[in-house]
Scaffold this motif. Structure first.
Motif, mmCIF file in Angstrom:
data_model
loop_
_atom_site.group_PDB
_atom_site.id
_atom_site.type_symbol
_atom_site.label_atom_id
_atom_site.label_comp_id
_atom_site.label_asym_id
_atom_site.label_seq_id
_atom_site.Cartn_x
_atom_site.Cartn_y
_atom_site.Cartn_z
ATOM 1 N N PRO A 41 0.839 -1.209 0.000
ATOM 2 C CA PRO A 41 0.000 0.000 0.000
ATOM 3 C C PRO A 41 0.873 1.259 0.000
ATOM 4 O O PRO A 41 2.016 1.242 0.452
ATOM 5 C CB PRO A 41 -0.790 -0.090 1.311
ATOM 6 C CG PRO A 41 -0.556 -1.455 1.854
ATOM 7 C CD PRO A 41 0.678 -1.994 1.224
ATOM 8 N N GLY A 42 0.304 2.345 -0.522
ATOM 9 C CA GLY A 42 0.969 3.639 -0.454
ATOM 10 C C GLY A 42 2.094 3.850 -1.447
ATOM 11 O O GLY A 42 2.820 4.833 -1.341
ATOM 12 N N ASN A 44 3.485 4.470 -5.417
ATOM 13 C CA ASN A 44 2.998 5.088 -6.645
ATOM 14 C C ASN A 44 3.287 4.158 -7.842
ATOM 15 O O ASN A 44 4.340 4.252 -8.463
ATOM 16 C CB ASN A 44 3.643 6.456 -6.841
ATOM 17 C CG ASN A 44 3.038 7.210 -8.006
ATOM 18 O OD1 ASN A 44 2.389 6.635 -8.883
ATOM 19 N ND2 ASN A 44 3.238 8.515 -8.012
ATOM 20 N N TYR A 69 -2.488 -9.350 1.408
ATOM 21 C CA TYR A 69 -2.812 -8.781 0.103
ATOM 22 C C TYR A 69 -3.035 -9.891 -0.918
ATOM 23 O O TYR A 69 -2.738 -11.053 -0.672
ATOM 24 C CB TYR A 69 -1.674 -7.875 -0.382
ATOM 25 C CG TYR A 69 -1.167 -6.931 0.673
ATOM 26 C CD1 TYR A 69 -2.011 -5.976 1.247
ATOM 27 C CD2 TYR A 69 0.147 -6.986 1.107
ATOM 28 C CE1 TYR A 69 -1.554 -5.110 2.223
ATOM 29 C CE2 TYR A 69 0.612 -6.119 2.076
ATOM 30 C CZ TYR A 69 -0.234 -5.184 2.628
ATOM 31 O OH TYR A 69 0.221 -4.328 3.600
ATOM 32 N N CYS A 82 -11.948 0.576 -8.184
ATOM 33 C CA CYS A 82 -11.429 -0.326 -7.148
ATOM 34 C C CYS A 82 -12.449 -1.413 -6.790
ATOM 35 O O CYS A 82 -12.662 -1.739 -5.627
ATOM 36 C CB CYS A 82 -11.003 0.444 -5.902
ATOM 37 S SG CYS A 82 -9.413 1.278 -6.106
ATOM 38 N N GLY A 114 -10.028 -3.441 0.090
ATOM 39 C CA GLY A 114 -9.859 -2.010 0.336
ATOM 40 C C GLY A 114 -8.464 -1.485 0.069
ATOM 41 O O GLY A 114 -8.236 -0.281 0.070
ATOM 42 N N TYR A 115 -7.502 -2.371 -0.164
ATOM 43 C CA TYR A 115 -6.120 -1.922 -0.397
ATOM 44 C C TYR A 115 -5.963 -1.178 -1.713
ATOM 45 O O TYR A 115 -5.066 -0.355 -1.872
ATOM 46 C CB TYR A 115 -5.146 -3.096 -0.322
ATOM 47 C CG TYR A 115 -5.049 -3.654 1.069
ATOM 48 C CD1 TYR A 115 -4.390 -2.950 2.067
ATOM 49 C CD2 TYR A 115 -5.638 -4.868 1.403
ATOM 50 C CE1 TYR A 115 -4.310 -3.441 3.361
ATOM 51 C CE2 TYR A 115 -5.567 -5.370 2.685
ATOM 52 C CZ TYR A 115 -4.899 -4.652 3.661
ATOM 53 O OH TYR A 115 -4.831 -5.136 4.943
ATOM 54 N N CYS A 116 -6.851 -1.457 -2.661
ATOM 55 C CA CYS A 116 -6.821 -0.720 -3.924
ATOM 56 C C CYS A 116 -6.955 0.780 -3.671
ATOM 57 O O CYS A 116 -6.278 1.584 -4.295
ATOM 58 C CB CYS A 116 -7.943 -1.222 -4.836
ATOM 59 S SG CYS A 116 -8.092 -0.319 -6.387
ATOM 60 N N TRP A 117 -7.832 1.158 -2.742
ATOM 61 C CA TRP A 117 -8.038 2.576 -2.424
ATOM 62 C C TRP A 117 -6.790 3.191 -1.796
ATOM 63 O O TRP A 117 -6.646 4.412 -1.760
ATOM 64 C CB TRP A 117 -9.236 2.756 -1.493
ATOM 65 C CG TRP A 117 -10.520 2.386 -2.159
ATOM 66 C CD1 TRP A 117 -11.297 1.297 -1.895
ATOM 67 C CD2 TRP A 117 -11.163 3.089 -3.222
ATOM 68 N NE1 TRP A 117 -12.386 1.275 -2.731
ATOM 69 C CE2 TRP A 117 -12.333 2.367 -3.555
ATOM 70 C CE3 TRP A 117 -10.866 4.251 -3.943
ATOM 71 C CZ2 TRP A 117 -13.206 2.776 -4.566
ATOM 72 C CZ3 TRP A 117 -11.738 4.651 -4.935
ATOM 73 C CH2 TRP A 117 -12.891 3.922 -5.242
ATOM 74 N N ASN A 118 -5.878 2.360 -1.328
ATOM 75 C CA ASN A 118 -4.626 2.840 -0.746
ATOM 76 C C ASN A 118 -3.465 2.695 -1.728
ATOM 77 O O ASN A 118 -2.316 2.588 -1.335
ATOM 78 C CB ASN A 118 -4.335 2.099 0.568
ATOM 79 C CG ASN A 118 -3.345 2.840 1.442
ATOM 80 O OD1 ASN A 118 -3.016 3.999 1.186
ATOM 81 N ND2 ASN A 118 -2.861 2.175 2.459
ATOM 82 N N GLY A 119 -3.806 2.651 -3.020
ATOM 83 C CA GLY A 119 -2.781 2.686 -4.060
ATOM 84 C C GLY A 119 -2.351 1.357 -4.631
ATOM 85 O O GLY A 119 -1.515 1.314 -5.531
ATOM 86 N N MET A 120 -2.886 0.245 -4.113
ATOM 87 C CA MET A 120 -2.439 -1.062 -4.620
ATOM 88 C C MET A 120 -3.200 -1.438 -5.890
ATOM 89 O O MET A 120 -4.046 -2.321 -5.914
ATOM 90 C CB MET A 120 -2.585 -2.143 -3.552
ATOM 91 C CG MET A 120 -1.573 -1.992 -2.434
ATOM 92 S SD MET A 120 -1.635 -3.336 -1.249
ATOM 93 C CE MET A 120 -0.849 -4.650 -2.154
#
Length: 164
Positions: A41-42, A44, A69, A82, A114-120
């Protein structure tokens, strides 16, 4: 006996030509998603993917904690929103998972929970392998040219050996 020798020369020359052609075939690339950071996560992934070139036949390596994950291939709409439902493929196996890019098209991957929303999530555009032009002549002392000269010398020597 003469016919067998000629046949042997033809076979040898054919094998040599095939081997030389195989030497010039481009190899697939293994891309570790996220480089040294991996699938976390997190990070770029847009920036990461913009520095890479993806071609048909290349491989993606996802390295992550399999207890937290996963990696799902999704369509563009699911990627944008997402949405981890109705995914195309679940790449997740053990946390060091690979998938081959088999077609020239956009690919979309995300992590659920929900990890997609954190950039994954990562989107990539896969292209056909570019046709490489014939190599420009090199100096006679260059290693690649020396190898080819040795290879051709062997082929000529073998052809004469079989014909006598």
């Amino acid at each position: 006996m003469e016919g067998l020798r000629r046949k042997g020369v033809v076979v040898l020359v054919t094998v040599i030509v095939v081997i030389m052609a195989m030497v010039n075939v481009s190899e697939s690339t293994l891309h570790k998603v996220g480089s040294a950071r991996g699938w976390i996560p997190g990070f770029n992934y847009i920036e990461w993917s913009s520095g890479e070139h993806f071609y048909v036949g290349d491989w993606l390596l996802f390295v992550f904690d399999k207890h937290m994950y996963n990696v799902l291939e999704v369509n563009e709409t699911s990627y944008t929103n997402c949405n981890d439902q109705n995914f195309i493929a679940n790449i997740t196996r053990g946390g060091r998972d690979v998938t081959q890019l088999t077609e020239a098209r956009p690919y979309y991957f995300l992590s659920s929970g929900g990890y997609c929303w954190n950039g994954m999530k990562v989107a990539l555009n896969v292209e056909e392998v570019p046709v490489t032009p014939a190599p420009s002549p090199t100096k006679s002392g260059s290693p690649s040219n020396i190898g080819r000269h040795m290879f051709l010398s062997f082929a000529i020597y073998a052809a004469f050996a079989f014909s006598t």
